[in-house]
Design an enzyme around this catalytic site. Structure first.
Site, PDB file in Angstrom:
ATOM      1  N   GLU A   1     -19.742 -22.009  31.053  1.00  0.00           N
ATOM      2  CA  GLU A   1     -19.937 -23.187  30.226  1.00  0.00           C
ATOM      3  C   GLU A   1     -18.633 -23.556  29.523  1.00  0.00           C
ATOM      4  O   GLU A   1     -18.042 -22.753  28.814  1.00  0.00           O
ATOM      5  CB  GLU A   1     -21.023 -22.861  29.201  1.00  0.00           C
ATOM      6  CG  GLU A   1     -21.193 -23.887  28.110  1.00  0.00           C
ATOM      7  CD  GLU A   1     -22.100 -23.373  26.995  1.00  0.00           C
ATOM      8  OE1 GLU A   1     -22.597 -22.235  27.104  1.00  0.00           O
ATOM      9  OE2 GLU A   1     -22.283 -24.109  26.024  1.00  0.00           O
TER      10      GLU A   1
ATOM     11  N   ASP B   1     -22.733 -19.494  26.422  1.00  0.00           N
ATOM     12  CA  ASP B   1     -22.692 -19.022  25.036  1.00  0.00           C
ATOM     13  C   ASP B   1     -24.080 -18.592  24.585  1.00  0.00           C
ATOM     14  O   ASP B   1     -25.084 -19.070  25.092  1.00  0.00           O
ATOM     15  CB  ASP B   1     -22.218 -20.152  24.108  1.00  0.00           C
ATOM     16  CG  ASP B   1     -20.727 -20.421  24.274  1.00  0.00           C
ATOM     17  OD1 ASP B   1     -20.034 -19.529  24.803  1.00  0.00           O
ATOM     18  OD2 ASP B   1     -20.282 -21.511  23.882  1.00  0.00           O
TER      19      ASP B   1
ATOM     20  N   ASP C   1     -25.803 -19.466  22.188  1.00  0.00           N
ATOM     21  CA  ASP C   1     -26.327 -20.393  21.179  1.00  0.00           C
ATOM     22  C   ASP C   1     -27.308 -21.364  21.839  1.00  0.00           C
ATOM     23  O   ASP C   1     -27.644 -21.217  23.008  1.00  0.00           O
ATOM     24  CB  ASP C   1     -25.186 -21.137  20.487  1.00  0.00           C
ATOM     25  CG  ASP C   1     -24.336 -21.932  21.481  1.00  0.00           C
ATOM     26  OD1 ASP C   1     -24.735 -22.003  22.669  1.00  0.00           O
ATOM     27  OD2 ASP C   1     -23.290 -22.459  21.091  1.00  0.00           O
TER      28      ASP C   1
ATOM     29  N   ASP D   1     -27.036 -24.546  22.733  1.00  0.00           N
ATOM     30  CA  ASP D   1     -26.501 -25.265  23.888  1.00  0.00           C
ATOM     31  C   ASP D   1     -26.469 -24.370  25.117  1.00  0.00           C
ATOM     32  O   ASP D   1     -26.786 -24.798  26.222  1.00  0.00           O
ATOM     33  CB  ASP D   1     -25.080 -25.759  23.592  1.00  0.00           C
ATOM     34  CG  ASP D   1     -25.105 -27.036  22.754  1.00  0.00           C
ATOM     35  OD1 ASP D   1     -26.219 -27.564  22.554  1.00  0.00           O
ATOM     36  OD2 ASP D   1     -24.031 -27.478  22.312  1.00  0.00           O
TER      37      ASP D   1
END
Ligand code: 0RA
Length: 681
Positions: free
Chosen positions: A447, A520, A522, A524
């Site tokens: 990403e 990641d 998180d 997103d």
């Protein structure tokens, strides 16, 4: 001995009256070949007994007589069905000298309500009659309130145990049928509550205004359910769209009798088909179409559903053209275009339904198509005129579906034309590995460009390839999957995999046997992971089935003390590491004080604990060396292998994430479903 046997035989024949023999003959075929009457002697057949009895009560409700139906699951696998209909007739037939009740219960009859003017809509395995239930029950009891009296008769395996008797007086009417399925017939005689609840809820939707109660009295704690829907099919629609956003203010609804034009002599009654249909469009792309004939679910559709679909396609196209939504030169909406997001129920009543196919779950009557198409067409035209705002939303939705269909087709063609297999047109963003042996090659899908850069520098280029995807693009897209295929990022991925897509997808051509999603930790990251898992689940399922798909697990913390450092992949691990450091430190300190060892003291000069904890918020915070050590190096990394179940869950989540409803999406992101299980180091 011989004498005894003879006596028994004599006794047996003498207790049977002529009537009993007739009855036995009447129901014998049912016990001999139960499958012919109830489909099977398994779980479905067993439950069919309940449906059969309830069907009779529902007929009374549809004829306008019964309002309440109660189904009780009793101990010893008995079931009691109670209704407040007219009650099964009890009068004695002058010729047969038997009660009508006994005739109904002990004679096989095909359709046609005995003595009644209301036609019994029956067919296939359904409407075989309550006598079939009697034949397949080790015991049965029927109680009727009618003509001022209360009447009772009991049976064993279809044989009456005594003549119908009057046991009291009553001013009410109704029927109670209690039965116990025969262990000799059924492989299992335990009833399944969920099956019963689901079926009866559905029936309650189909028969407006009838109240159906279900009471499970088998356990200490009695379980009670009641279904009553004033809205009929409209209530059904509400139920089906409970968790979906609909795009119409007003749902479509029609209920009308279709009478075929009379050609035959006046003596022959014109055929009438009752058509009821309702639909609403949701924001989703999923299609839900339920069809019923005589309250029987036709899971394979049939002529009634075909009629409905033709009406929908034709009328929506006509309306869209007349109102300028489709220009003269533009092509029509296809059947698939108009069905995207459709939630529809079609329910018809027809005199002699023909149930066809392997499972008898498709309606075959050609007349049902004509009737349904005609009734729905007429009503839909009127609906669109009267509800222009709903009409506008529906047409917009269909046009969007058409656009998506064309875009997906074009995207697929481009991807195929790009010829991924030539190896010449590999995407520029891809940092490929040197090895051409898929079994040792790995592809990291990373990403973001910055993490992608670290990955490219940190990798072992001999067997590791890196493809950075720009997350932002995917993220704002709120992409439908077909749009995703048009997306350049996804196109690059498909080409990098080297196995084409769609009908041409060939898993043997995959260029990497480890495909590793590295995002990641998180929101997103979770979002992009879901998108990718969904993509693989829907278009490259075999990649998952072969165990090629993995999720990288970057560390959450770096813990440093002096020159030593550790990586922690979870909070628990972080706590454990700190605990160990603390313990070791305390040991050292106490040793030092006890022995006053100079050497030791030199090695740990400071007595205060100095631990530095770094929390990684994204892959981008790691330098190439760190990314290699923690996440990419096969010796030290943690990979999680994606299973089909994980991907399936992601596919479901995809709909939640992409849907317009904010609440479920918020909930998902907050709870952050754990989508991976198998550990592979
Ligand atoms: C035959 C004729 C009539 C009603 C019924 C049967 C009937 C059967 C069942 C089974 C369960 N509940 C039932 N309720 C009614 C019509 C009788 C009339 O015309 O009065």
């Amino acid at each position: 001995m011989d004498k005894n046997k003879e006596e028994k035989n004599t006794q047996k024949t003498s207790t049977y009256t002529a009537k009993d023999i007739y009855v036995l003959e009447g129901l014998e075929p049912v016990r001999k070949r139960p499958g012919m009457y109830i489909g099977s002697t398994g779980v479905d057949g067993l439950h069919h007994l309940i449906w059969e009895v309830v069907d009779n009560s529902i007929d009374e409700a549809m004829a306008g007589f019964a309002k309440n139906i109660r189904v009780e699951l009793l101990k010893e696998n008995k079931v009691r069905v109670t209704d407040d209909g007219r009650g099964i007739p009890v009068d004695i037939h002058p010729q047969t000298k038997k009660s009508a009740l006994e005739t109904v219960l002990c004679t096989l009859h095909a359709g046609g309500k005995f003595g009644g003017e209301s036609y019994k809509v029956a067919g296939g395995l359904h409407g075989v009659g309550v006598s079939v239930v009697n034949a397949l029950s080790s015991w049965m009891k029927v109680e009727v309130e009618r003509d001022g009296g209360i009447y009772v008769q009991e049976y064993k395996r279809g044989v009456p145990q005594y003549k119908l008797k009057k046991v009291g007086t009553s001013s009410k009417t109704g029927t109670i049928v209690t039965f116990q399925p025969d262990k000799e017939i059924f492989s299992k005689i335990e009833f399944d509550k969920k099956k019963i609840i689901d079926h009866l809820r559905q029936q309650a939707f189909l028969v407006k205004g009838v109240k159906i109660e279900v009471i499970d009295e088998r356990e200490e704690a009695v379980d009670y359910y009641a279904f009553y829907f004033e809205g009929g099919l409209l209530s059904f629609l509400d139920y089906l769209t409970e968790f979906t956003e609909v795009i119409q203010e007003v749902p479509f609804y029609v209920s009308k009798d279709f009478v075929f034009a009379e050609e035959a002599p006046a003596s022959k009654k014109a055929e009438t088909i009752q058509v009821e249909a309702a639909f609403v469009y949701s924001n989703d792309t999923e299609i839900q179409e339920l069809s019923f004939a005589n309250n029987i679910y036709t899971s394979d559709g049939g002529t009634h559903l075909t009629g409905f679909r033709s009406a929908l396609t034709r009328v929506l196209n006509d309306y869209a053209r007349q109102n300028g939504y489709i220009k003269e030169k533009e092509e029509n909406l296809t059947g698939d275009d108009v069905r995207e997001g459709l939630v529809a129920i079609v329910s018809i009543k027809i005199k002699e339904p023909q149930f066809e196919g392997q499972t008898k779950a498709r309606l075959g009557n050609p007349s049902a198509r004509t009737a349904t198409e005609s009734v729905v067409s007429e009503a839909l035209k009127e609906f669109l005129e009267k509800n222009p705002s709903s009409a506008k939303n529906i047409i917009a939705k269909c046009l969007l579906a058409a656009k998506a269909r064309r875009a997906a087709k074009a995207a697929k063609e481009t991807v195929l034309r790009r010829g991924p297999l030539e190896g010449l047109s590999l995407p520029g963003k891809l940092a490929d590995c040197i090895s051409k042996d898929p079994s040792e090659s790995e592809l990291f899908i990373v990403e973001g460009d910055s993490a992608g850069g670290s990955g490219k520098q940190g990798r072992d280029r001999r067997f590791q390839a890196v493809l950075p995807l720009r997350g932002k693009i995917l993220n704002v897209e709120k992409a439908r999957l077909d749009k995703m295929l048009a997306n350049n990022e996804i196109k690059s991925l498909v080409i990098a995999l080297g196995a084409a897509i769609g009908n041409d997808f060939n898993p043997d051509k995959i260029r990497y046997h480890k495909i590793i999603i590295m995002t990641d930790a998180d929101v997103d990251g979770a979002h992009i992971r879901t998108l990718l898992l969904t993509l693989f689940y829907r278009y490259f399922r075999e990649v998952i089935e072969r165990g090629y798909l993995y999720i990288a697990q970057p560390p959450l913390y770096k813990i440093q003390k002096g020159k030593e450092f550790w990586y922690a992949y979870s909070d628990a691990e972080k706590d454990k590491i700190i605990e160990q450091i603390t313990k070791k430190h305390q040991e050292t300190v106490s040793k030092k004080t006890k022995k006053d060892d100079q050497k030791e003291a030199k090695e740990s000069p400071e007595s205060s604990l100095n631990i530095n904890i770094q929390r990684y918020k994204g892959l981008g915070e790691m330098n190439p060396q760190q990314l290699w050590e923690t996440t990419m190096n096969p010796e030290t990394r943690i990979l999680r292998q994606v299973t089909i179940a994980d991907a399936q869950e992601a596919d479901r989540m995809f709909d939640i994430l992409m849907g317009e409803k904010v609440e479920p999406r918020k909930h998902f992101i907050q709870s952050r479903a754990v989508m991976v299980k198998n550990l592979d180091i």
